[in-house]
Structure formats: structure tokens, C-alpha cells
Design an enzyme around this catalytic site. Sequence first.
Site, PDB file in Angstrom:
ATOM      1  N   SER A 127      -8.576   8.789  -5.797  1.00 45.20           N
ATOM      2  CA  SER A 127      -7.953   7.482  -5.594  1.00 45.20           C
ATOM      3  C   SER A 127      -7.370   6.962  -6.896  1.00 45.20           C
ATOM      4  CB  SER A 127      -9.032   6.519  -5.105  1.00 45.20           C
ATOM      5  OG  SER A 127      -8.569   5.201  -5.135  1.00 45.20           O
ATOM      6  N   TYR A 151     -17.644   2.502  -5.920  1.00 45.01           N
ATOM      7  CA  TYR A 151     -16.808   3.395  -5.114  1.00 45.01           C
ATOM      8  C   TYR A 151     -15.909   4.244  -6.015  1.00 45.01           C
ATOM      9  CZ  TYR A 151     -12.683   4.928  -2.588  1.00 45.01           C
ATOM     10  OH  TYR A 151     -11.644   5.695  -2.112  1.00 45.01           O
ATOM     11  N   LYS A 155     -15.561   8.531  -7.022  1.00 51.99           N
ATOM     12  CA  LYS A 155     -14.360   9.385  -7.069  1.00 51.99           C
ATOM     13  C   LYS A 155     -14.245  10.064  -8.438  1.00 51.99           C
ATOM     14  CE  LYS A 155     -12.965   8.588  -2.929  1.00 51.99           C
ATOM     15  NZ  LYS A 155     -13.100   9.623  -1.926  1.00 51.99           N
TER      16      LYS A 155
HETATM   17  P1  NAD Z   1     -11.751   6.597   6.763  1.00 52.36           P
HETATM   18  O1  NAD Z   1     -13.005   5.816   6.621  1.00 52.36           O
HETATM   19  O2  NAD Z   1     -10.814   6.222   7.846  1.00 52.36           O
HETATM   20  O3  NAD Z   1     -12.077   8.171   6.894  1.00 52.36           O
HETATM   21  C1  NAD Z   1     -13.196   8.748   6.283  1.00 52.36           C
HETATM   22  C2  NAD Z   1     -13.955   9.506   7.368  1.00 52.36           C
HETATM   23  O4  NAD Z   1     -15.087  10.128   6.793  1.00 52.36           O
HETATM   24  C3  NAD Z   1     -14.449   8.608   8.502  1.00 52.36           C
HETATM   25  O5  NAD Z   1     -13.988   9.121   9.733  1.00 52.36           O
HETATM   26  C4  NAD Z   1     -15.970   8.667   8.396  1.00 52.36           C
HETATM   27  O6  NAD Z   1     -16.594   8.596   9.650  1.00 52.36           O
HETATM   28  C5  NAD Z   1     -16.170  10.003   7.709  1.00 52.36           C
HETATM   29  N1  NAD Z   1     -17.404  10.116   6.924  1.00 52.36           N
HETATM   30  C6  NAD Z   1     -17.913   9.258   6.023  1.00 52.36           C
HETATM   31  N2  NAD Z   1     -19.054   9.741   5.516  1.00 52.36           N
HETATM   32  C7  NAD Z   1     -19.278  10.949   6.105  1.00 52.36           C
HETATM   33  C8  NAD Z   1     -20.304  11.911   6.005  1.00 52.36           C
HETATM   34  N3  NAD Z   1     -21.354  11.751   5.215  1.00 52.36           N
HETATM   35  N4  NAD Z   1     -20.192  13.040   6.756  1.00 52.36           N
HETATM   36  C9  NAD Z   1     -19.152  13.215   7.598  1.00 52.36           C
HETATM   37  N5  NAD Z   1     -18.159  12.328   7.741  1.00 52.36           N
HETATM   38  C10 NAD Z   1     -18.221  11.194   6.998  1.00 52.36           C
HETATM   39  O7  NAD Z   1     -11.006   6.536   5.350  1.00 52.36           O
HETATM   40  P2  NAD Z   1      -9.549   7.006   4.956  1.00 52.36           P
HETATM   41  O8  NAD Z   1      -8.784   5.792   4.623  1.00 52.36           O
HETATM   42  O9  NAD Z   1      -9.009   7.962   5.917  1.00 52.36           O
HETATM   43  O10 NAD Z   1      -9.883   7.736   3.587  1.00 52.36           O
HETATM   44  C11 NAD Z   1     -10.115   9.131   3.532  1.00 52.36           C
HETATM   45  C12 NAD Z   1     -10.509   9.499   2.117  1.00 52.36           C
HETATM   46  O11 NAD Z   1      -9.489   9.076   1.222  1.00 52.36           O
HETATM   47  C13 NAD Z   1     -11.800   8.816   1.646  1.00 52.36           C
HETATM   48  O12 NAD Z   1     -12.507   9.724   0.845  1.00 52.36           O
HETATM   49  C14 NAD Z   1     -11.298   7.648   0.818  1.00 52.36           C
HETATM   50  O13 NAD Z   1     -12.226   7.293  -0.174  1.00 52.36           O
HETATM   51  C15 NAD Z   1     -10.036   8.252   0.210  1.00 52.36           C
HETATM   52  N6  NAD Z   1      -9.042   7.244  -0.161  1.00 52.36           N
HETATM   53  C16 NAD Z   1      -8.653   6.320   0.766  1.00 52.36           C
HETATM   54  C17 NAD Z   1      -7.716   5.354   0.400  1.00 52.36           C
HETATM   55  C18 NAD Z   1      -7.302   4.282   1.366  1.00 52.36           C
HETATM   56  O14 NAD Z   1      -6.821   3.242   0.930  1.00 52.36           O
HETATM   57  N7  NAD Z   1      -7.420   4.465   2.662  1.00 52.36           N
HETATM   58  C19 NAD Z   1      -7.159   5.371  -0.875  1.00 52.36           C
HETATM   59  C20 NAD Z   1      -7.574   6.343  -1.779  1.00 52.36           C
HETATM   60  C21 NAD Z   1      -8.523   7.293  -1.404  1.00 52.36           C
HETATM   61  C1  WQD Z   2      -3.703  -4.685  -2.041  1.00 53.30           C
HETATM   62  C2  WQD Z   2      -3.243  -5.969  -2.674  1.00 53.30           C
HETATM   63  C3  WQD Z   2      -5.027  -7.514  -3.128  1.00 53.30           C
HETATM   64  C4  WQD Z   2      -6.131  -8.200   1.019  1.00 53.30           C
HETATM   65  C5  WQD Z   2      -7.934  -0.547  -2.303  1.00 53.30           C
HETATM   66  C6  WQD Z   2      -8.979   0.157  -3.097  1.00 53.30           C
HETATM   67  C7  WQD Z   2      -8.429   1.433  -3.651  1.00 53.30           C
HETATM   68  C8  WQD Z   2      -7.810   2.279  -2.546  1.00 53.30           C
HETATM   69  C9  WQD Z   2      -6.835   1.499  -1.757  1.00 53.30           C
HETATM   70  C10 WQD Z   2      -9.508   3.698  -1.720  1.00 53.30           C
HETATM   71  C11 WQD Z   2      -4.169  -6.439  -3.786  1.00 53.30           C
HETATM   72  C12 WQD Z   2      -4.086  -8.074  -2.081  1.00 53.30           C
HETATM   73  C13 WQD Z   2      -5.512  -7.752  -0.122  1.00 53.30           C
HETATM   74  C14 WQD Z   2      -6.004  -9.574   1.372  1.00 53.30           C
HETATM   75  C15 WQD Z   2      -4.609  -9.898  -0.545  1.00 53.30           C
HETATM   76  N1  WQD Z   2      -8.806   2.683  -1.618  1.00 53.30           N
HETATM   77  N2  WQD Z   2      -4.753  -8.589  -0.898  1.00 53.30           N
HETATM   78  N3  WQD Z   2      -5.228 -10.360   0.564  1.00 53.30           N
HETATM   79  O1  WQD Z   2      -7.285  -3.246  -3.621  1.00 53.30           O
HETATM   80  O2  WQD Z   2      -5.062  -2.161  -4.092  1.00 53.30           O
HETATM   81  O3  WQD Z   2      -6.865  -0.840  -3.176  1.00 53.30           O
HETATM   82  O4  WQD Z   2      -7.441   0.303  -1.271  1.00 53.30           O
HETATM   83  O5  WQD Z   2      -9.550   4.489  -2.634  1.00 53.30           O
HETATM   84  O6  WQD Z   2      -9.477   2.069  -4.253  1.00 53.30           O
HETATM   85  O7  WQD Z   2      -9.372  -0.701  -4.159  1.00 53.30           O
HETATM   86  O8  WQD Z   2      -5.817  -2.457  -1.726  1.00 53.30           O
HETATM   87  O9  WQD Z   2      -5.056  -3.394   0.389  1.00 53.30           O
HETATM   88  O10 WQD Z   2      -7.212  -4.237  -0.605  1.00 53.30           O
HETATM   89  O11 WQD Z   2      -5.065  -4.818  -1.695  1.00 53.30           O
HETATM   90  O12 WQD Z   2      -3.933 -10.665  -1.241  1.00 53.30           O
HETATM   91  O13 WQD Z   2      -6.559 -10.038   2.367  1.00 53.30           O
HETATM   92  O14 WQD Z   2      -3.278  -7.008  -1.667  1.00 53.30           O
HETATM   93  O15 WQD Z   2      -5.420  -8.522  -4.015  1.00 53.30           O
HETATM   94  O16 WQD Z   2      -3.375  -7.027  -4.757  1.00 53.30           O
HETATM   95  P1  WQD Z   2      -6.287  -2.271  -3.266  1.00 53.30           P
HETATM   96  P2  WQD Z   2      -5.841  -3.712  -0.812  1.00 53.30           P
END
Ligand code: NAD
Ligand code: WQD
Length: 349
Positions: A127, A151, A155
Site C-alpha cells: 500500500s 495497518y 504492510k
Molecule cells: P477486502 O477486505 O475487500 O479483501 C480482502 C479479503 O481478504 C476479504 O475478502 C477478506 O475476507 C479476506 N481475508 C482477510 N483475512 C483473511 C484471512 N486470514 N484468511 C483468508 N482470507 C482473509 O480488501 P481489498 O480492498 O480488496 O484489499 C485487498 C488487499 O489490498 C488487502 O491486503 C489490502 O490491505 C490491500 N490494499 C487495499 C487498498 C484499498 O484501499 N482497498 C489499498 C492498498 C492496499
Molecule cells: C481519501 C481522502 C480523507 C473519508 C486509505 C488507507 C490506505 C489505503 C487506501 C489500504 C483523505 C478524505 C475520507 C471521508 C474525507 N488502504 N475523506 N471524508 O486515507 O487516502 O487511504 O485507503 O492500504 O492505506 O489509509 O483513503 O478513502 O479514507 O481517504 O474527507 O469520509 O478522503 O481525509 O484525504 P486514504 P480514504
Amino acid sequence: MSEKAVLVTGGAGYIGSHTVIELLNTDQKVVVIDNLTNSSYEAIRRIETITEKKVIFYKVDILDKKALLEVFQRHEIWAVIHFAGLKAVGESSKIPLDYYYNNISGTISLLQAMKESNVNNIVFSSSATVYGDPTVIPIPETLPTGSTNPYGRTKQFIEHIIRDLCTAEGNWNAALLRYFNPAGAHPSGILGENPLGVPNNLMPFLAQVAIGKRECLSVFGNDYDTPDGTCIRDYINVVDLAKGHLAALNKMKDDPGCVEYNLGTGHGNTVLEMIHAFSKAVGHELPYKIVERRPGDVRNLTANPTKANKELHWKAEVGLDETCASLWNWQTKNLNGLEDCPGEAPAET
Ligand code: NAD
Ligand code: WQD
């Protein structure tokens, strides 16, 4: 096409499900595991509807190494795309042990099962949060990492663990993909993000304001050093992001190694710009109010995606308007996400 399968952990989740679609659409063999703690088996059914293919699915927790070994025994796997993990930043400060256990111990269990099964190719969901509050924008992969929350640290630590493993075992390959802000839904409107409870993230919250499920968006601070005072993020379309994983797998076959890549567009938008872009898709302005900054937010997270563009031959292509339209299409067709859909996962498929 490889005859062996790709194992996708967390494949019922938001990004995982979109990636499974792209893998199936390119005729790759796929095995999906998920413990369904943050997703629904209905996502798997919907993948099947979109691709018109059967999905091999196991309800397995990555902490359960024995169950993982059985999956590796049953299927010929050549690579793992590892999405499974807990991902809520705020929650991670409240229950850090759960995050460290699930994400880090879970990944170690997965890596051990891979090693014992002679599978040594992994694509990992990292991330942009690993950059903390970055000093250079757009952010290159070379910037030192330093997360500000548990979190993010999971990562960061997992990246170190995988790098150490690759160094120790010369034959391991890894792509550590640092996602920026995934947004949007599948263009079919059949699949999208399915937040359980109140959404933590901007775009799903905004989508629920648009359908009247939430009253008003709170904008967290307008006193940042940006053109309109609100934070800047690099919003990447979820299908583009999914395709980045296929590009990483391809690269692994031709040019092995352990490499970090930013997956972003290279273009940042403020929160107010996102509200206006999504309002355009909806057809009217959406209510918002400015509130206090959210602790832990940083001013700007915009990717420099040049390395992924060059080495993965991958580029984000979908524009912001199309991303917002896809989210609106998904939200209007699924007012409660997948919450209303019945169905336990079969023990195995
Ligand atoms: P998500 O929660 O929709 O998907 C993650 C999946 O993993 C879920 O379906 C959950 O049930 C499953 N899971 C969690 N723990 C588990 C375990 N112990 N065993 C088996 N399954 C398990 O999240 P997402 O948004 O699709 O994110 C996927 C990956 O990408 C995550 O690792 C997240 O940290 C990373 N990521 C997400 C974002 C984002 O903003 N969505 C940004 C950067 C990184
Ligand atoms: C985006 C912008 C908030 C909600 C998060 C995780 C990051 C990655 C992606 C997993 C920010 C603003 C948000 C609201 C707002 N996930 N905001 N009102 O924080 O950039 O990233 O998701 O890895 O690790 O931190 O994403 O969508 O929460 O926020 O004003 O109700 O929107 O302040 O500037 P963020 P976000």
C-alpha cells in the site's frame, strides 16, 4: 498461458474479485481462497456470472497452514496473488494485535505453505501507506518507508519478510505492489466494493450519500497546503489495478526478482475534486461539510508510476469520470452492496 494455476488469497474481496475476473478473462487457471470475514460468497457467484466460468473456491483462512497445504496439494499452483488481510487503518490502532496476527502471521503461514509446496512466486498487496508522510511528490519507490499506523506497519513488515525470503532463497520471485487509492467498480455493475457497516473510505461513503443512505459527507480538513486545502490522493480504477497484477505475473516469468512497484495513475485529486467528479456522474451536487482533520491523514499521496509503466508494461488507463460512473452504476444497481444476497459458501467447490 501457464497450465498451472494462480492461487488468489482474499479473492472474494474488492480488489481480489476484480483480479480473478481479469485472470479468468485471459484464460488463466485460478484457485481462490478467502475466509469471508470482509466479503461474501456472493462475490464469487458474481465473478461466475461476469466471466461465465466456474470459480474454484475454498473457504480457508490463511492462518490455517494445514488447509493451505491441502489446497497446494490438490492443485498445481505456480504463483500466489496475496490479497488476504485486514485493511481498516483506524481499526488497526484499536486492535493492533489482531492486525499483526492476521496480516503478518497469516502471511508467514502462507509463505511456509508455499515453501513446503515448492511454489516460489508471489505478488503481494502492499500500500502507498508504507510511505507515511512522503517528502517527494510524485512518490518514487526509492523513498524510505515509514508507516504511521499498525495497518501500514503490517504492510511494511511483510514487504521486509518477503524481501528477506527472496534474499535467502535465490529462487523466489516477488512483486510488492504498492496500491494508491483504488476506486470504481466493474463496468458491468455486477461487482464492486462491498463495505460492511459505515465505509471508512471516501468514495464508498460518497456513493452511500448519493443514494440517501448517509446524510452528508464529512470532509476531513480544508487547511492542508493544497490548491483547495483538502488532501490529495491518486485514485486508481480497480480494473486497471487488477490488470497490474497480471502484468506483475507476466514480468515474473520473463524477468524474475523481488521488486516494489507503485500502482497509481501519477495524477492526484483533492477531496473536493472527487466530490465534484462523483456529483457529475450522479447528476447533482452532493451534500458535504468541512470538519476537523482526521488523525493520521497526510497531505498528498500521488504515485510516480514510471517504474511499473516501464518494467511491467502497464499503465492506468481509465479516467476519473469513467471510474465515478462505474461506481455510481454499481451503487444504484446494488443499494445494499451484497448484504441482501443470501448464501453460505459451500465447504469446497
Ligand atoms: P477486502 O477486505 O475487500 O479483501 C480482502 C479479503 O481478504 C476479504 O475478502 C477478506 O475476507 C479476506 N481475508 C482477510 N483475512 C483473511 C484471512 N486470514 N484468511 C483468508 N482470507 C482473509 O480488501 P481489498 O480492498 O480488496 O484489499 C485487498 C488487499 O489490498 C488487502 O491486503 C489490502 O490491505 C490491500 N490494499 C487495499 C487498498 C484499498 O484501499 N482497498 C489499498 C492498498 C492496499
Ligand atoms: C481519501 C481522502 C480523507 C473519508 C486509505 C488507507 C490506505 C489505503 C487506501 C489500504 C483523505 C478524505 C475520507 C471521508 C474525507 N488502504 N475523506 N471524508 O486515507 O487516502 O487511504 O485507503 O492500504 O492505506 O489509509 O483513503 O478513502 O479514507 O481517504 O474527507 O469520509 O478522503 O481525509 O484525504 P486514504 P480514504
